[in-house]
Design a protein around this motif. Structure first.
Motif, PDB file in Angstrom:
ATOM      1  N   ALA A 181      -0.107 -46.309  25.801  1.00 39.00           N
ATOM      2  CA  ALA A 181      -0.830 -45.085  26.162  1.00 39.00           C
ATOM      3  C   ALA A 181      -0.519 -43.950  25.188  1.00 39.00           C
ATOM      4  CB  ALA A 181      -0.455 -44.670  27.584  1.00 39.00           C
ATOM      5  N   ILE A 182       0.761 -43.838  24.785  1.00 38.37           N
ATOM      6  CA  ILE A 182       1.136 -42.784  23.834  1.00 38.37           C
ATOM      7  C   ILE A 182       0.488 -43.034  22.480  1.00 38.37           C
ATOM      8  CG2 ILE A 182       3.065 -41.778  22.573  1.00 38.37           C
ATOM      9  CD1 ILE A 182       4.794 -42.307  25.049  1.00 38.37           C
ATOM     10  N   VAL A 183       0.522 -44.298  22.028  1.00 42.41           N
ATOM     11  CA  VAL A 183      -0.074 -44.631  20.730  1.00 42.41           C
ATOM     12  C   VAL A 183      -1.573 -44.367  20.740  1.00 42.41           C
ATOM     13  CG1 VAL A 183      -0.586 -46.536  19.153  1.00 42.41           C
ATOM     14  CG2 VAL A 183       1.705 -46.305  20.123  1.00 42.41           C
ATOM     15  N   LYS A 184      -2.215 -44.699  21.847  1.00 41.93           N
ATOM     16  CA  LYS A 184      -3.663 -44.492  21.954  1.00 41.93           C
ATOM     17  C   LYS A 184      -4.016 -43.015  21.929  1.00 41.93           C
ATOM     18  CE  LYS A 184      -7.650 -45.912  24.718  1.00 41.93           C
ATOM     19  NZ  LYS A 184      -8.099 -46.627  25.949  1.00 41.93           N
ATOM     20  N   SER A 185      -3.139 -42.164  22.433  1.00 41.94           N
ATOM     21  CA  SER A 185      -3.427 -40.724  22.469  1.00 41.94           C
ATOM     22  C   SER A 185      -3.241 -40.054  21.106  1.00 41.94           C
ATOM     23  CB  SER A 185      -2.520 -40.038  23.491  1.00 41.94           C
ATOM     24  OG  SER A 185      -1.154 -40.115  23.086  1.00 41.94           O
ATOM     25  N   PRO A 241      -3.910 -39.265  17.144  1.00 40.32           N
ATOM     26  CA  PRO A 241      -5.066 -39.352  16.239  1.00 40.32           C
ATOM     27  C   PRO A 241      -4.945 -40.576  15.325  1.00 40.32           C
ATOM     28  CG  PRO A 241      -4.125 -37.141  16.245  1.00 40.32           C
ATOM     29  CD  PRO A 241      -3.166 -38.011  16.985  1.00 40.32           C
ATOM     30  N   LYS A 242      -6.036 -41.324  15.166  1.00 37.82           N
ATOM     31  CA  LYS A 242      -5.992 -42.549  14.360  1.00 37.82           C
ATOM     32  C   LYS A 242      -5.546 -42.274  12.927  1.00 37.82           C
ATOM     33  CE  LYS A 242      -9.566 -45.029  16.938  1.00 37.82           C
ATOM     34  NZ  LYS A 242     -10.894 -45.709  16.857  1.00 37.82           N
ATOM     35  N   ARG A 243      -5.919 -41.119  12.407  1.00 37.39           N
ATOM     36  CA  ARG A 243      -5.605 -40.805  11.012  1.00 37.39           C
ATOM     37  C   ARG A 243      -4.098 -40.690  10.792  1.00 37.39           C
ATOM     38  NH1 ARG A 243      -8.029 -35.556   7.731  1.00 37.39           N
ATOM     39  NH2 ARG A 243      -6.997 -35.979   5.726  1.00 37.39           N
ATOM     40  N   TYR A 244      -3.371 -40.187  11.795  1.00 37.56           N
ATOM     41  CA  TYR A 244      -1.931 -39.957  11.631  1.00 37.56           C
ATOM     42  C   TYR A 244      -1.086 -40.910  12.485  1.00 37.56           C
ATOM     43  CZ  TYR A 244      -3.924 -35.568   9.962  1.00 37.56           C
ATOM     44  OH  TYR A 244      -4.665 -34.629   9.301  1.00 37.56           O
ATOM     45  N   ARG A 245      -1.732 -41.890  13.113  1.00 32.82           N
ATOM     46  CA  ARG A 245      -1.023 -42.761  14.053  1.00 32.82           C
ATOM     47  C   ARG A 245       0.111 -43.523  13.384  1.00 32.82           C
ATOM     48  NH1 ARG A 245      -4.972 -46.130  17.662  1.00 32.82           N
ATOM     49  NH2 ARG A 245      -5.452 -43.983  18.288  1.00 32.82           N
ATOM     50  N   MET A 247       4.122 -42.947  14.218  1.00 34.83           N
ATOM     51  CA  MET A 247       4.892 -44.064  14.755  1.00 34.83           C
ATOM     52  C   MET A 247       6.079 -44.401  13.849  1.00 34.83           C
ATOM     53  SD  MET A 247       1.871 -46.567  16.171  1.00 34.83           S
ATOM     54  CE  MET A 247       3.046 -47.848  16.560  1.00 34.83           C
ATOM     55  N   GLY A 248       5.850 -44.379  12.532  1.00 35.55           N
ATOM     56  CA  GLY A 248       6.945 -44.635  11.603  1.00 35.55           C
ATOM     57  C   GLY A 248       8.020 -43.571  11.690  1.00 35.55           C
ATOM     58  N   LEU A 249       7.575 -42.309  11.817  1.00 38.76           N
ATOM     59  CA  LEU A 249       8.529 -41.213  11.956  1.00 38.76           C
ATOM     60  C   LEU A 249       9.338 -41.350  13.240  1.00 38.76           C
ATOM     61  CD1 LEU A 249       9.537 -38.503  10.813  1.00 38.76           C
ATOM     62  CD2 LEU A 249       7.703 -37.375  12.090  1.00 38.76           C
ATOM     63  N   ILE A 270      13.471 -41.706  13.562  1.00 42.01           N
ATOM     64  CA  ILE A 270      14.299 -40.813  14.390  1.00 42.01           C
ATOM     65  C   ILE A 270      15.070 -41.612  15.438  1.00 42.01           C
ATOM     66  CG2 ILE A 270      14.224 -38.925  16.068  1.00 42.01           C
ATOM     67  CD1 ILE A 270      11.849 -37.790  14.538  1.00 42.01           C
ATOM     68  N   ASP A 271      14.389 -42.584  16.052  1.00 46.26           N
ATOM     69  CA  ASP A 271      15.056 -43.410  17.055  1.00 46.26           C
ATOM     70  C   ASP A 271      16.199 -44.216  16.444  1.00 46.26           C
ATOM     71  OD1 ASP A 271      15.155 -44.831  19.729  1.00 46.26           O
ATOM     72  OD2 ASP A 271      14.764 -46.512  18.394  1.00 46.26           O
TER      73      ASP A 271
END
Length: 401
Positions: free
Chosen positions: A227-231, A233-237, A241-243, A247-248
């Protein structure tokens, strides 16, 4: 009536936000009128609506949080559940790799935690209760002994500093009034702690909700993640996610490792003080373990109570206390921390020290605790932005002339 006034206040804030949004929109339209096509600032209607709704939601949340009450308590409960899920997720993943379902794995971990607390409660729980009761009962006597010790030390050193250009009488009065104030503060603090404990017990339902929320966060992790990934923007997804993974990776190893190190310091300090024969050894060990999470300053803060009680009981024990704490800190810094925490953060000691001091100066103890994770997060963000800027091409930048 009060509810009606609050609603009017919300509406006023939303109306002001709408006016500002319209002002920005027409400013952009007016600016684009005098610019060429290549320089025009283009904003899609969908983006504008999203930004406006985001501002409205942010204002609403701010108003709700500022009002306090049940919503704040509920949000705090959810936040604690998320943090607990973050710490337990590696254990659930490990059990999942062994073909144990996430739901069953969470229950196994919960049972293990309950069993561990039960063992601790049956073994050292009575001793901790006795130490707390004894400390509360004898605290005024300890304060008087510290004061008498300070006065005796002054009487011994007084003749040697009489000729110094300092108003000794005023210092002595300040010390005496300081100890009187300390008695009052400690007395009121004990009352506050008791009242807080009563409120804490009255809200015990939140303690029940924390593991419940955490259970579902862990069990349905994939759904929440999707749900978080879907929310996004596709351009910066992909970048976001990599960032997030970076951090994790930095914070996860550091925070979990620090908790293990603090546990080691607490247990080792308590055992050493019990062996030496210092009163309140378990409480002092817990104190040292908790404050050890503060880099550099934490071990010093944790040493102070041990030294105070050693001096009050038998001054010769001070040497043994210092020796024991020094050995424990050396073992921790040279063997335990490098093995468990490693160099996941990779910050220079000077940067860590400055960050801890700045965090403590602005936000107190909480700032000192969060200083290193915050600096590490900004370090990851800085590297990410530097990498993106270095990959930018000249033609990606709109010329100003």
């Amino acid at each position: 009536m009060e509810t009606f006034l609050n609603m009017l206040d919300y509406m006023k804030s939303i109306f002001i936000t709408l006016l500002l949004a319209l002002g920005v929109y027409y400013a952009i339209v007016a600016g684009n009128f005098f610019l060429g096509d290549r320089r025009k600032l283009k904003i899609k209607k969908r983006t504008a609506v999203k930004v406006f709704l985001s501002f409205v939601i942010a204002i609403f949340l701010y108003r709700v949080l500022a009002a306090g009450g049940f919503i704040n308590t509920l949000l705090f409960t959810i936040a604690v559940a998320i943090v607990l899920s973050y710490f337990l997720n590696p254990l659930v993943n490990m059990l999942e790799k062994k073909k144990i379902g996430r739901g069953l794995g969470i229950l196994i971990i919960y049972l293990g935690i309950i069993l561990m607390f039960f063992i601790l409660f049956k073994t050292i729980g009575p001793r901790i209760g006795d130490e707390i009761s004894s400390l509360a009962r004898n605290l005024p006597r300890y304060i008087n002994e510290i004061y008498d010790l300070s006065v005796g030390l002054y009487e011994k050193l007084g003749p040697q500093i009489e000729n110094m250009p300092i108003d000794i009488a005023s210092i002595e009065e300040s010390i005496a009034s300081g100890f009187d104030n300390l008695k009052d503060v400690l007395g009121s603090s004990i009352v506050k702690v008791i009242n807080s404990s009563v409120r804490f017990v009255s809200r015990a339902i939140n303690l029940v909700l924390i593991p419940v929320f955490s259970f579902y966060f862990l069990k349905d992790k994939a759904k929440y993640k999707a749900a978080i990934v879907k929310s996004l923007p596709k351009r910066y997804r992909r970048d976001i996610m990599g960032l997030g993974r970076d951090i994790d990776e930095v914070l996860g190893q550091y925070i979990r490792g620090q908790l293990i190190v603090c546990l080691f310091i607490g247990v080792a300090t308590a055992l050493a003080l019990l062996f030496i024969g210092v009163d309140f050894a378990i409480i002092i060990g817990m104190f040292a373990g908790i404050f050890n999470i503060i880099p550099y300053l934490g071990p010093i803060i944790g040493l102070i109570p041990a030294l105070i009680f050693a001096v009050l009981e038998d001054p010769t024990k001070v040497i043994w206390v210092i020796a024991a704490i020094t050995i424990i800190q050396q073992v921790e810094s040279n063997f335990v921390t490098p093995k468990i925490v490693g160099k996941s953060v990779g910050l220079h000691p000077t940067v860590v020290m400055v960050g801890v001091l700045i965090g403590g100066g602005y936000f107190g103890l909480v700032g000192m605790l969060l200083a290193v994770p915050t600096i590490a997060t900004f370090r990851v963000l800085y590297r990410f932005m530097s990498e993106k800027i270095s990959k930018m091409k000249d033609e990606d930048i709109i010329p100003l002339d």
